[in-house]
Design a protein around this motif. Structure first.
Motif, mmCIF file in Angstrom:
data_model
loop_
_atom_site.group_PDB
_atom_site.id
_atom_site.type_symbol
_atom_site.label_atom_id
_atom_site.label_comp_id
_atom_site.label_asym_id
_atom_site.label_seq_id
_atom_site.Cartn_x
_atom_site.Cartn_y
_atom_site.Cartn_z
ATOM 1 N N SER A 102 -58.433 7.934 -10.608
ATOM 2 C CA SER A 102 -59.406 6.971 -11.146
ATOM 3 C C SER A 102 -59.952 6.051 -10.055
ATOM 4 N N LYS A 103 -59.321 6.018 -8.913
ATOM 5 C CA LYS A 103 -59.698 5.057 -7.861
ATOM 6 C C LYS A 103 -61.081 5.329 -7.272
ATOM 7 N N GLU A 104 -61.709 4.288 -6.742
ATOM 8 C CA GLU A 104 -62.851 4.470 -5.850
ATOM 9 C C GLU A 104 -62.429 3.925 -4.497
ATOM 10 N N ALA A 105 -63.041 4.428 -3.438
ATOM 11 C CA ALA A 105 -62.553 4.057 -2.103
ATOM 12 C C ALA A 105 -63.712 3.934 -1.115
ATOM 13 N N TYR A 106 -63.413 3.300 0.010
ATOM 14 C CA TYR A 106 -64.378 3.195 1.101
ATOM 15 C C TYR A 106 -63.620 3.402 2.409
ATOM 16 N N TYR A 107 -64.136 4.287 3.258
ATOM 17 C CA TYR A 107 -63.413 4.655 4.478
ATOM 18 C C TYR A 107 -64.073 4.100 5.735
ATOM 19 N N LEU A 108 -63.248 3.482 6.570
ATOM 20 C CA LEU A 108 -63.676 3.060 7.907
ATOM 21 C C LEU A 108 -62.764 3.753 8.924
ATOM 22 N N GLY A 109 -63.251 3.861 10.147
ATOM 23 C CA GLY A 109 -62.425 4.441 11.205
ATOM 24 C C GLY A 109 -62.727 3.756 12.518
ATOM 25 N N ARG A 110 -62.356 4.421 13.624
ATOM 26 C CA ARG A 110 -62.697 3.888 14.941
ATOM 27 C C ARG A 110 -64.216 3.717 15.020
ATOM 28 N N GLU A 111 -64.642 2.774 15.811
ATOM 29 C CA GLU A 111 -66.091 2.595 15.978
ATOM 30 C C GLU A 111 -66.465 3.205 17.331
ATOM 31 N N ASP A 112 -66.817 4.500 17.341
ATOM 32 C CA ASP A 112 -67.276 5.157 18.558
ATOM 33 C C ASP A 112 -68.784 5.377 18.432
ATOM 34 N N PRO A 113 -69.517 5.253 19.560
ATOM 35 C CA PRO A 113 -70.983 5.232 19.453
ATOM 36 C C PRO A 113 -71.620 6.534 18.966
ATOM 37 N N VAL A 114 -71.048 7.683 19.342
ATOM 38 C CA VAL A 114 -71.670 8.951 18.911
ATOM 39 C C VAL A 114 -70.620 9.861 18.270
ATOM 40 N N VAL A 115 -71.119 10.794 17.451
ATOM 41 C CA VAL A 115 -70.204 11.745 16.806
ATOM 42 C C VAL A 115 -69.683 12.726 17.853
ATOM 43 N N GLU A 168 -48.353 5.583 25.699
ATOM 44 C CA GLU A 168 -49.569 5.587 26.530
ATOM 45 C C GLU A 168 -50.421 6.815 26.244
ATOM 46 N N ALA A 169 -49.803 7.984 26.286
ATOM 47 C CA ALA A 169 -50.553 9.220 26.017
ATOM 48 C C ALA A 169 -50.880 9.321 24.526
ATOM 49 N N PHE A 170 -49.970 8.900 23.690
ATOM 50 C CA PHE A 170 -50.150 9.087 22.249
ATOM 51 C C PHE A 170 -51.268 8.199 21.694
ATOM 52 N N ALA A 171 -51.444 7.036 22.318
ATOM 53 C CA ALA A 171 -52.402 6.054 21.786
ATOM 54 C C ALA A 171 -53.682 5.974 22.613
ATOM 55 N N LYS A 172 -54.001 7.053 23.361
ATOM 56 C CA LYS A 172 -55.178 7.015 24.230
ATOM 57 C C LYS A 172 -56.442 6.664 23.446
ATOM 58 N N ARG A 173 -56.807 7.480 22.502
ATOM 59 C CA ARG A 173 -57.939 7.193 21.582
ATOM 60 C C ARG A 173 -57.428 7.500 20.181
ATOM 61 N N PRO A 174 -56.591 6.632 19.656
ATOM 62 C CA PRO A 174 -55.893 6.985 18.416
ATOM 63 C C PRO A 174 -56.829 7.080 17.220
ATOM 64 N N LEU A 175 -56.577 8.070 16.378
ATOM 65 C CA LEU A 175 -57.279 8.167 15.103
ATOM 66 C C LEU A 175 -56.624 7.180 14.155
ATOM 67 N N VAL A 176 -57.396 6.217 13.704
ATOM 68 C CA VAL A 176 -56.893 5.213 12.764
ATOM 69 C C VAL A 176 -57.913 5.123 11.637
ATOM 70 N N GLN A 177 -57.483 5.477 10.437
ATOM 71 C CA GLN A 177 -58.412 5.481 9.307
ATOM 72 C C GLN A 177 -58.020 4.366 8.342
ATOM 73 N N MET A 178 -59.011 3.628 7.888
ATOM 74 C CA MET A 178 -58.724 2.579 6.897
ATOM 75 C C MET A 178 -59.388 2.954 5.580
ATOM 76 N N LYS A 179 -58.580 2.879 4.517
ATOM 77 C CA LYS A 179 -59.050 3.258 3.181
ATOM 78 C C LYS A 179 -58.953 2.035 2.284
ATOM 79 N N MET A 180 -60.120 1.533 1.887
ATOM 80 C CA MET A 180 -60.165 0.367 0.997
ATOM 81 C C MET A 180 -60.277 0.914 -0.418
ATOM 82 N N ILE A 181 -59.492 0.393 -1.333
ATOM 83 C CA ILE A 181 -59.411 1.032 -2.661
ATOM 84 C C ILE A 181 -59.561 0.019 -3.792
ATOM 85 N N ARG A 182 -60.281 0.447 -4.864
ATOM 86 C CA ARG A 182 -60.276 -0.326 -6.105
ATOM 87 C C ARG A 182 -59.892 0.590 -7.268
#
Ligand SMILES: O=C(O)CCC(=O)C(=O)O
Ligand SMILES: [Fe+2]
Length: 320
Positions: A102-115, A168-182
């Motif tokens: 039933s949830k609705e969500a909104y996804y944010l991630g890293r802010e990189d300039p190009v795909v 150091e190696a693991f967190a070079k450009r880490p994928l971090v996804q944020m899911k906002m939910i209602r």
């Protein structure tokens, strides 16, 4: 009943972040290890994320989800290469589920300039709301919870006897996804429909904020064969490990099933930050692991059908 008295451990991170006595950090590392071995979940206080920022974040969620449906649909994550943006209620259905979430969500991630890499990296989608009402607090919150996710990874590594330097190696450009939910109010939810159906989180560390007083999260206790309700307490975060951590730690840290049933009248808000690691990073929880599968490869395996990845992108992460 035993299960009614049970609660997930509450661990004070102040002793790790600003230790005052010798052994403070080691104690936190041992507490986190024990909790992840037993439950795969724990709660955190003293985490350093200002409570005022948590309130601002919840307000920004309120503002976002109160937009007219047509406006939200214009931001659909299905139209976005990086799967950022809005997911309407009724869009998530896991195999075996009787009804969609039933949830609705909104996804944010890293802010990189190009795909890049077919959408693993790229820019966010920002709603047409004044910046100080959404983008500014949401982004500050993203960064703070991302820092906390990284700290938890450091603690998990040390819990298995490995040095923090592996990050150091693991967190070079880490994928971090944020899911906002209602979640809609119980009266607007169909009989038998869950806010989020039972699932395991896919990847690394999850940092979850529940709207205070709005209980809803339940965690499966295998030994007791019952669901444990995790209270939504002001300024207390819920942390859990995903499947990647369970696999990579050889099962020492558990990934445990959980679900959401909104129990309070009215809507319920929550926000989860998923900290996975660099796309090309391999197992830091066992650097001698002969299996050199990467974060990106594991993600593709699990989400291939939900992502907009084309052949070229698969080849770039080594999953041709
Ligand atoms: O909203 C919650 O309390 C938990 C959400 C969750 O488990 C998820 O999004 O993976
Ligand atoms: Fe989850």
């Amino acid at each position: 009943m035993l299960s009614e008295k049970l609660q997930l451990p509450v661990i004070d991170f102040a002793r790790y972040l600003a230790p005052e006595a010798p052994g403070d950090q080691e104690e936190v590392i041992a507490q986190v290890r024990a909790a992840c071995q037993e439950y795969g979940f724990f709660q955190v206080k003293g985490h350093g994320i200002p409570v005022g920022l948590q309130h601002q974040l919840l307000k920004s969620l309120d503002r976002l989800f109160s937009m007219p449906r047509e406006e939200k649909m214009k931001l659909s994550y299905l139209e976005n290469k990086c799967r950022r943006g809005y997911e309407a209620s009724g869009m998530s259905l896991r195999p075996g589920d009787a009804m969609p979430d039933s949830k609705e969500a909104y996804y944010l991630g890293r802010e990189d300039p190009v795909v890049e890499l077919s959408g693993f990296y790229g820019p966010n989608v920002w709603p047409n709301i004044p910046e100080d009402e959404f983008r500014t607090p949401a982004w500050e919150y993203y960064q703070k919870t991302s820092d906390l996710g990284k700290t938890i990874w450091e603690i998990l590594l040390q819990g298995l006897g490995y040095p923090v330097s592996l990050m150091e190696a693991f967190a070079k450009r880490p994928l971090v996804q944020m899911k906002m939910i209602r979640y809609p109010s119980p009266s607007a939810t169909l009989p038998g429909q869950f806010g989020v159906g039972a699932h395991n989180d896919f990847g690394g560390v999850t940092v979850l904020l529940q709207q205070p007083g709005k209980d809803g999260l339940e965690v499966w206790l295998e030994e007791q064969q019952t669901w444990l309700s995790v209270p939504a307490v002001e300024d207390v975060y819920v942390i859990n490990c995903g499947d990647m951590i369970m696999k990579w730690s050889g099962g020492q840290y558990k990934s445990v099933r959980h679900r959401v049933i909104n129990k309070s009248e009215g809507e319920r808000l929550s926000c989860a930050t998923f900290w996975h690691g660099d796309v090309f990073a391999t197992n830091p929880l066992n650097p001698n692991d002969p299996n050199k599968e990467t974060v990106g490869q594991l993600l593709v395996k699990r989400f291939r059908h939900q992502m907009s990845i084309h052949k070229e992108g698969l080849a770039q992460v080594g999953e041709a």
